[in-house]
Design an enzyme around this catalytic site. Structure first.
Site, short mmCIF file in Angstrom:
data_model
loop_
_atom_site.label_atom_id
_atom_site.label_comp_id
_atom_site.label_asym_id
_atom_site.label_seq_id
_atom_site.Cartn_x
_atom_site.Cartn_y
_atom_site.Cartn_z
N CYS A 56 0.84 -1.21 0.00
CA CYS A 56 0.00 0.00 0.00
C CYS A 56 0.87 1.26 0.00
O CYS A 56 1.83 1.35 0.77
CB CYS A 56 -0.91 -0.01 1.23
SG CYS A 56 -2.03 1.39 1.27
N CYS A 60 0.63 4.63 6.91
CA CYS A 60 0.02 4.46 8.25
C CYS A 60 1.01 3.71 9.16
O CYS A 60 1.39 2.56 8.85
CB CYS A 60 -1.28 3.69 8.14
SG CYS A 60 -2.35 4.34 6.83
N CYS A 63 0.48 -0.06 10.26
CA CYS A 63 0.00 -1.08 9.32
C CYS A 63 1.12 -1.88 8.66
O CYS A 63 2.05 -1.33 8.07
CB CYS A 63 -0.86 -0.41 8.26
SG CYS A 63 -1.66 -1.62 7.17
N CYS A 100 -16.67 -8.60 5.72
CA CYS A 100 -15.97 -7.35 5.41
C CYS A 100 -14.72 -7.62 4.57
O CYS A 100 -13.85 -8.37 4.99
CB CYS A 100 -15.60 -6.64 6.71
SG CYS A 100 -14.74 -5.09 6.39
N CYS A 131 -19.66 -5.50 3.86
CA CYS A 131 -18.88 -4.33 4.25
C CYS A 131 -17.58 -4.37 3.45
O CYS A 131 -17.10 -5.45 3.11
CB CYS A 131 -18.58 -4.39 5.75
SG CYS A 131 -17.59 -2.99 6.33
N CYS A 191 -19.17 2.80 8.69
CA CYS A 191 -18.45 2.09 9.75
C CYS A 191 -17.16 2.88 9.97
O CYS A 191 -16.30 2.94 9.08
CB CYS A 191 -18.15 0.67 9.30
SG CYS A 191 -17.09 -0.23 10.45
N ARG A 263 -17.82 -2.04 17.93
CA ARG A 263 -17.12 -3.30 17.66
C ARG A 263 -15.79 -3.38 18.41
O ARG A 263 -14.93 -2.52 18.25
CB ARG A 263 -16.87 -3.48 16.15
CG ARG A 263 -16.21 -4.82 15.80
CD ARG A 263 -16.28 -5.15 14.32
NE ARG A 263 -17.63 -5.02 13.85
CZ ARG A 263 -18.07 -4.03 13.08
NH1 ARG A 263 -17.25 -3.11 12.65
NH2 ARG A 263 -19.34 -3.97 12.73
N1 SAM Z 1 -6.70 0.57 3.26
C1 SAM Z 1 -7.93 0.76 3.88
C2 SAM Z 1 -7.95 1.92 4.83
O1 SAM Z 1 -6.94 2.28 5.35
O2 SAM Z 1 -9.03 2.43 5.06
C3 SAM Z 1 -8.46 -0.45 4.58
C4 SAM Z 1 -7.69 -1.37 5.42
S1 SAM Z 1 -7.09 -0.79 7.01
C5 SAM Z 1 -6.16 -2.19 7.46
C6 SAM Z 1 -8.47 -0.69 8.11
C7 SAM Z 1 -8.23 -0.26 9.52
O3 SAM Z 1 -7.66 -1.30 10.27
C8 SAM Z 1 -7.31 0.91 9.76
O4 SAM Z 1 -7.93 2.13 9.54
C9 SAM Z 1 -6.95 0.74 11.23
O5 SAM Z 1 -7.87 1.44 12.06
C10 SAM Z 1 -7.08 -0.77 11.44
N2 SAM Z 1 -5.76 -1.37 11.65
C11 SAM Z 1 -4.82 -1.60 10.71
N3 SAM Z 1 -3.70 -2.12 11.26
C12 SAM Z 1 -3.93 -2.21 12.58
C13 SAM Z 1 -3.14 -2.65 13.69
N4 SAM Z 1 -1.89 -3.09 13.54
N5 SAM Z 1 -3.69 -2.62 14.92
C14 SAM Z 1 -4.95 -2.17 15.09
N6 SAM Z 1 -5.73 -1.74 14.09
C15 SAM Z 1 -5.24 -1.75 12.85
C1 DTB Z 2 -11.13 -2.11 11.60
O1 DTB Z 2 -11.35 -1.06 12.24
N1 DTB Z 2 -10.38 -3.13 12.04
C2 DTB Z 2 -10.28 -4.15 11.05
C3 DTB Z 2 -11.24 -3.66 9.94
N2 DTB Z 2 -11.60 -2.36 10.40
C4 DTB Z 2 -10.83 -3.66 8.54
C5 DTB Z 2 -8.88 -4.42 10.61
C6 DTB Z 2 -7.95 -4.76 11.72
C7 DTB Z 2 -6.61 -5.06 11.14
C8 DTB Z 2 -5.65 -5.53 12.17
C9 DTB Z 2 -4.29 -5.77 11.63
C10 DTB Z 2 -4.19 -6.80 10.57
O2 DTB Z 2 -4.75 -7.93 10.68
O3 DTB Z 2 -3.48 -6.55 9.58
FE1 SF4 Z 3 -2.82 1.13 3.40
FE2 SF4 Z 3 -2.73 -0.08 5.75
FE3 SF4 Z 3 -3.02 2.55 5.65
FE4 SF4 Z 3 -5.05 0.96 4.85
S1 SF4 Z 3 -4.21 1.12 6.92
S2 SF4 Z 3 -4.27 2.79 3.82
S3 SF4 Z 3 -3.89 -0.74 3.99
S4 SF4 Z 3 -1.22 1.39 4.94
#
Ligand code: SAM
Ligand code: DTB
Ligand code: SF4
Length: 342
Positions: A56, A60, A63, A100, A131, A191, A263
């Site tokens: 990506c 973030c 992530c 989702c 979702c 959401c 959630r």
């Molecule tokens: N790329 C899309 C976005 O950023 O909206 C969708 C996927 S992203 C993984 C969805 C959400 O998962 C993020 O906004 C964040 O709140 C949560 N998330 C991602 N990595 C995480 C982590 N290591 N621990 C907790 N929550 C996480």
């Molecule tokens: C949200 O708030 N939490 C979910 C969903 N929306 C997409 C994702 C959590 C991701 C946790 C880290 C991972 O598994 O990569």
């Molecule tokens: Fe990309 Fe992860 Fe950020 Fe979603 S949370 S925009 S997948 S870097």
């Protein structure tokens, strides 16, 4: 009475005062409100699938899928429709009522839209709520997704506007709000939530919840994630928040947004049964089930089934959430009364 509880004019001082309440007073207040709007013994079961993993372009800090993270994930292509539907079928058989689909994109490309729409309509045809979380959307994309049967769009604000720049620099807080607006305009349900434990102050947690509650409509679903500190990410060394501080966030979300589903999302692997029970008592009424979230582990079905049975919690059937700003439809419906109604 209930309309007075649905407020969009929270001040910073009021939210801080909720965080400052003695724990027992806070939880009592949250549970009392929870019972006015929901059956306290029902929890919604959602399941996630990463339909496009890694690579990506966003940065973030939490992530593993960011190209800036030093993880060994690699970047995959968008999955095939049949493969997604097979996974969704298994999730439904395992008891999930909402599916989702998540993609590691800044935003979807127009060339991806046909495949996405086929995935969404296919999952919807199985009788699950749909979702997706695909990054930023244009108004046209949001409308196309809505028309294909997408019930919810997940797009988190993650933290306060002030702290946002410490975590993400490739987009702004306002970019997030703009996408939330086009999602709402398209008729889809919103959401939107965030992450606790990224090194933010309590004030940042309060401001994040205040932003959500003061939107024109409360998000229909509010995921509260505990940071999973993933090796190779910028936040890999951040310590877990104290359990009590995390539960407080759930309770404050419940009090400020009484009709929304709250959630208990990422981070349950690190939580004790007792901490999760406190989260449900504070008003959380949805979880992710299955062995995996997107790229990390989640307690499996057997473990969750054991906990739910210990707590006397039953799964919330699909399509039973009260619509926002309408009279709640499932208030205090027990399984027996639901059967009678059907
Ligand atoms: N790329 C899309 C976005 O950023 O909206 C969708 C996927 S992203 C993984 C969805 C959400 O998962 C993020 O906004 C964040 O709140 C949560 N998330 C991602 N990595 C995480 C982590 N290591 N621990 C907790 N929550 C996480
Ligand atoms: C949200 O708030 N939490 C979910 C969903 N929306 C997409 C994702 C959590 C991701 C946790 C880290 C991972 O598994 O990569
Ligand atoms: Fe990309 Fe992860 Fe950020 Fe979603 S949370 S925009 S997948 S870097």
């Amino acid at each position: 009475m209930t309309t007075q509880m649905i407020r969009h004019d929270w001040t910073a001082e009021e939210v801080q005062a909720l965080f400052d309440l003695p724990f027992n007073d806070l939880i009592f207040k949250a549970q009392t409100i929870h019972r006015k709007f929901f059956n306290p013994n029902e929890v919604q079961m959602c399941q996630l699938l990463s339909i496009k993993t890694g690579g990506c372009p966003e940065d973030c800090g939490y992530c593993s899928q960011s190209a800036f993270a030093e993880s060994d994930l690699g970047a995959s292509k968008l999955m095939e429709v049949e493969q997604v539907l097979n996974e969704a079928r298994k999730a439904k058989e395992g008891g999930a009522t909402r599916y989702c689909m998540g993609a590691a994109w800044r935003s979807p490309k127009d060339r991806d839209m046909e495949k996405l729409k086929a995935m969404i309509s296919g999952v919807r045809d199985m009788g699950m709520e749909t979702c997706a979380t695909l990054g930023m959307l244009t108004a046209e994309q949001a409308q196309e997704l809505a028309d294909s049967g997408l019930d919810y769009y997940n797009h988190n604000i993650d933290t306060s506007e002030e702290f946002y720049g410490e975590i993400i620099t490739t987009r702004t807080f306002q970019d997030r709000l703009d996408t939330l607006e086009v999602v709402r305009e398209s008729g889809m349900k919103v959401c939107c939530g965030g992450i606790i434990g990224m090194g933010e102050k309590i004030l940042d947690r309060a401001e994040m919840l205040r932003t959500l509650a003061n939107l024109a409509s409360h998000p229909d679903s509010i995921p509260i994630n505990q940071l999973i500190a993933i090796p190779g990410t910028k936040l890999e060394n951040v310590n877990l928040p104290h359990a009590i501080d995390f539960v407080r966030c759930i309770a404050v979300a419940r009090i400020m947004m009484p009709r929304s589903t709250v959630r208990l999302s990422a981070g349950r692997e690190e939580m004790s049964d007792e901490m999760q029970a406190l989260c449900f008592f504070a008003g959380a009424n949805s979880i992710f089930v299955g062995d995996e979230l997107l790229t990390t582990d989640n307690p499996g079905r057997d473990k969750d089934a054991e906990l739910m049975s210990k707590l006397g919690i039953e799964p919330l059937p699909a399509f039973e959430e009260p619509a926002l700003d309408k009279a709640p439809t499932n208030t205090l419906l027990t399984p027996a009364s639901r059967e009678k109604r059907a």
